[in-house]
Motif scaffolding. Structure first.
Motif, PDB file in Angstrom:
ATOM      1  N   MET A 246      89.422  -3.335  51.909  1.00 56.92           N
ATOM      2  CA  MET A 246      90.543  -2.451  52.229  1.00 56.92           C
ATOM      3  C   MET A 246      90.690  -1.287  51.253  1.00 56.92           C
ATOM      4  O   MET A 246      91.213  -0.240  51.611  1.00 56.92           O
ATOM      5  CB  MET A 246      91.841  -3.255  52.293  1.00 56.92           C
ATOM      6  N   SER A 247      90.206  -1.441  50.017  1.00 55.93           N
ATOM      7  CA  SER A 247      90.314  -0.347  49.045  1.00 55.93           C
ATOM      8  C   SER A 247      89.108   0.589  49.085  1.00 55.93           C
ATOM      9  O   SER A 247      89.063   1.572  48.340  1.00 55.93           O
ATOM     10  CB  SER A 247      90.475  -0.917  47.628  1.00 55.93           C
ATOM     11  N   SER A 248      88.138   0.315  49.957  1.00 58.21           N
ATOM     12  CA  SER A 248      86.960   1.183  50.088  1.00 58.21           C
ATOM     13  C   SER A 248      87.393   2.603  50.473  1.00 58.21           C
ATOM     14  O   SER A 248      88.356   2.782  51.225  1.00 58.21           O
ATOM     15  CB  SER A 248      86.004   0.639  51.156  1.00 58.21           C
ATOM     16  N   PRO A 249      86.696   3.625  49.971  1.00 60.78           N
ATOM     17  CA  PRO A 249      87.084   5.012  50.272  1.00 60.78           C
ATOM     18  C   PRO A 249      87.011   5.355  51.761  1.00 60.78           C
ATOM     19  O   PRO A 249      87.929   5.975  52.304  1.00 60.78           O
ATOM     20  CB  PRO A 249      86.075   5.841  49.465  1.00 60.78           C
ATOM     21  N   ARG A 250      85.907   4.947  52.414  1.00 56.48           N
ATOM     22  CA  ARG A 250      85.704   5.308  53.821  1.00 56.48           C
ATOM     23  C   ARG A 250      85.240   4.079  54.607  1.00 56.48           C
ATOM     24  O   ARG A 250      84.863   3.056  54.027  1.00 56.48           O
ATOM     25  CB  ARG A 250      84.649   6.413  53.944  1.00 56.48           C
ATOM     26  N   LEU A 251      85.249   4.222  55.917  1.00 58.96           N
ATOM     27  CA  LEU A 251      84.737   3.150  56.760  1.00 58.96           C
ATOM     28  C   LEU A 251      83.298   2.791  56.418  1.00 58.96           C
ATOM     29  O   LEU A 251      82.912   1.619  56.456  1.00 58.96           O
ATOM     30  CB  LEU A 251      84.819   3.563  58.234  1.00 58.96           C
ATOM     31  N   LEU A 252      82.521   3.783  56.064  1.00 57.59           N
ATOM     32  CA  LEU A 252      81.112   3.548  55.753  1.00 57.59           C
ATOM     33  C   LEU A 252      80.971   2.596  54.573  1.00 57.59           C
ATOM     34  O   LEU A 252      80.159   1.660  54.597  1.00 57.59           O
ATOM     35  CB  LEU A 252      80.416   4.879  55.454  1.00 57.59           C
ATOM     36  N   GLU A 253      81.759   2.838  53.523  1.00 54.61           N
ATOM     37  CA  GLU A 253      81.702   1.943  52.361  1.00 54.61           C
ATOM     38  C   GLU A 253      82.255   0.563  52.700  1.00 54.61           C
ATOM     39  O   GLU A 253      81.781  -0.459  52.188  1.00 54.61           O
ATOM     40  CB  GLU A 253      82.476   2.539  51.188  1.00 54.61           C
ATOM     41  N   ALA A 254      83.270   0.522  53.559  1.00 54.79           N
ATOM     42  CA  ALA A 254      83.831  -0.769  53.958  1.00 54.79           C
ATOM     43  C   ALA A 254      82.789  -1.622  54.683  1.00 54.79           C
ATOM     44  O   ALA A 254      82.688  -2.831  54.453  1.00 54.79           O
ATOM     45  CB  ALA A 254      85.050  -0.554  54.851  1.00 54.79           C
ATOM     46  N   LEU A 255      82.001  -0.995  55.530  1.00 57.40           N
ATOM     47  CA  LEU A 255      80.933  -1.726  56.213  1.00 57.40           C
ATOM     48  C   LEU A 255      79.870  -2.190  55.223  1.00 57.40           C
ATOM     49  O   LEU A 255      79.213  -3.218  55.438  1.00 57.40           O
ATOM     50  CB  LEU A 255      80.314  -0.859  57.305  1.00 57.40           C
ATOM     51  N   GLY A 256      79.695  -1.448  54.139  1.00 57.92           N
ATOM     52  CA  GLY A 256      78.788  -1.894  53.085  1.00 57.92           C
ATOM     53  C   GLY A 256      79.272  -3.182  52.444  1.00 57.92           C
ATOM     54  O   GLY A 256      78.477  -4.084  52.136  1.00 57.92           O
ATOM     55  N   VAL A 257      80.590  -3.304  52.246  1.00 54.72           N
ATOM     56  CA  VAL A 257      81.175  -4.540  51.723  1.00 54.72           C
ATOM     57  C   VAL A 257      80.907  -5.687  52.690  1.00 54.72           C
ATOM     58  O   VAL A 257      80.526  -6.793  52.299  1.00 54.72           O
ATOM     59  CB  VAL A 257      82.697  -4.375  51.495  1.00 54.72           C
ATOM     60  N   VAL A 258      81.067  -5.413  53.985  1.00 56.21           N
ATOM     61  CA  VAL A 258      80.856  -6.433  55.011  1.00 56.21           C
ATOM     62  C   VAL A 258      79.425  -6.970  54.952  1.00 56.21           C
ATOM     63  O   VAL A 258      79.201  -8.189  54.969  1.00 56.21           O
ATOM     64  CB  VAL A 258      81.145  -5.867  56.415  1.00 56.21           C
ATOM     65  N   THR A 259      78.457  -6.082  54.887  1.00 59.55           N
ATOM     66  CA  THR A 259      77.059  -6.533  54.932  1.00 59.55           C
ATOM     67  C   THR A 259      76.618  -7.185  53.623  1.00 59.55           C
ATOM     68  O   THR A 259      75.792  -8.098  53.631  1.00 59.55           O
ATOM     69  CB  THR A 259      76.123  -5.360  55.265  1.00 59.55           C
ATOM     70  N   ARG A 260      77.168  -6.731  52.491  1.00 64.31           N
ATOM     71  CA  ARG A 260      76.773  -7.320  51.200  1.00 64.31           C
ATOM     72  C   ARG A 260      77.388  -8.691  50.973  1.00 64.31           C
ATOM     73  O   ARG A 260      76.759  -9.570  50.382  1.00 64.31           O
ATOM     74  CB  ARG A 260      77.180  -6.396  50.043  1.00 64.31           C
ATOM     75  N   TYR A 261      78.621  -8.862  51.422  1.00 63.14           N
ATOM     76  CA  TYR A 261      79.364 -10.067  51.048  1.00 63.14           C
ATOM     77  C   TYR A 261      79.822 -10.894  52.250  1.00 63.14           C
ATOM     78  O   TYR A 261      80.854 -11.556  52.206  1.00 63.14           O
ATOM     79  CB  TYR A 261      80.574  -9.672  50.189  1.00 63.14           C
TER      80      TYR A 261
END
Length: 346
Positions: A91-106
């Protein structure tokens, strides 16, 4: 073949128990044979192994004949905030793109059992999900749960539909996913493994509602640390140790421990042997270490016997000799001597 000895949050099991109860099955039914102590449900930071969660899912799926939509019910109950620091990183990710990075990494910090990775091709951003290691009889339920949870939480956080281009599901599971995405109006396509979720790359530049780049970096680091900690397996041996420590009684029987873990005695012994240990060895290690710690504080043998639930010093002394090969009195004297020497040499 995947190893399922990494740890998972007990919150996933709480949701499964709620779904089971709603359909007429009590918690004991879905915990049967899993090695899970029901007491873990009361622990906010409680964990089980991935293998144990899969065993619970199998009990649920078997109990209700892999009913389509059951996984969706579990997914609809799964809130992003149940995933702790993962939810904060996302939720604290800057953009949707970074948020999806959190999803795939963790993804392993969520309900997912599949491996995820992103791929950018032209104006499309794809998330691939490989769940081929998941037992085939559980695959549909788990995919329903993950997809329902993902869509539900996207709508709650973003307040708008995700920019999906198409969804491609393997294993003939597109039909099971249709009920989840009927309100989104996106094509569902059959494909070979792995699954592929395709989004419009241009729309992923949108800022997250609670963006905070500095704190996002900190939470990302904590996610990585949590993932590493959960990678250490506990297994049935760890569950047995926890029961022994809670009982605080060196005379607790194997049958009682197995019952508390929802295992037959034979199954518990077999699972411990597979992990390279035995009940006797665990009992000796656990109670022997506890007794040593208490004796080292200066408590008398009688006091330690009482605290550990023994009727008197003789019964405790006999048990301690079996654990450590010497009498508790001798151990206490040697510990006191060593402590005195350490003090003198400081």
């Amino acid at each position: 073949m995947a190893s399922w000895e990494w740890r998972r949050p007990v919150t996933n099991l709480v949701v499964l128990a709620e779904v089971a109860q709603e359909h007429g099955a009590d918690r004991n039914e879905i915990l049967r044979g899993t090695g899970i102590d029901p007491a873990v449900f009361a622990e906010p930071e409680g964990e089980v192994t991935a293998a144990q969660e899969l065993a619970v899912v199998r009990n649920l799926v078997t109990r209700f004949d892999d009913r389509p939509g059951l996984g969706i019910e579990a997914g609809l109950r799964t809130r992003l905030t149940m995933h702790g620091v993962y939810s904060l990183a996302l939720m604290s990710s800057p953009r949707l793109l970074e948020a999806l990075g959190v999803v795939t990494r963790y993804s392993a910090l969520t309900t997912s059992f599949g491996r995820m990775w992103p791929q950018v091709e032209g104006d499309e951003y794809s998330v691939f999900v490989d769940d081929t290691d998941v037992p085939s009889d559980l695959r549909a339920f788990l995919l329903e749960r993950d997809m329902a949870a993902a869509l539900t939480n996207w709508l709650l956080v973003m307040g708008a539909k995700p920019p999906l281009v198409r969804l491609e599901f393997a294993g003939g599971l597109s039909s099971r996913m249709a009920a989840i995405f009927e309100s989104v109006d996106v094509p569902l396509i059959d494909r070979a493994d792995p699954h592929q979720l395709v989004l419009n790359l241009a729309e992923l530049d949108a800022p997250m509602p609670l963006a905070s780049p500095l704190t996002a970096a900190q939470f990302d680091k904590e996610c990585a640390e949590l993932l590493e900690r959960r990678g250490l397996h506990k297994g049935v041996a760890g569950s047995v140790r926890e029961v022994l420590m809670r009982q605080m009684n060196g005379r607790v029987s194997q049958e009682e421990v197995a019952a508390l873990l929802n295992l037959s005695l034979r199954t518990m012994r077999r699972r411990l042997a597979e992990e390279g240990t035995s009940y006797r060895q665990l009992s000796s290690e656990t109670y022997g270490s506890l007794a040593e710690d208490l004796l080292s504080t200066g408590l008398t043998v009688e006091d330690v016997a009482y605290r550990m639930g023994y009727s008197g010093a003789p019964a405790f002394s006999n048990a301690f000799k079996q654990w450590r090969g010497i009498s508790p009195g001798r151990f206490a004297r040697e510990a006191a001597t060593q402590s005195h020497r350490s003090t003198v040499h400081r």
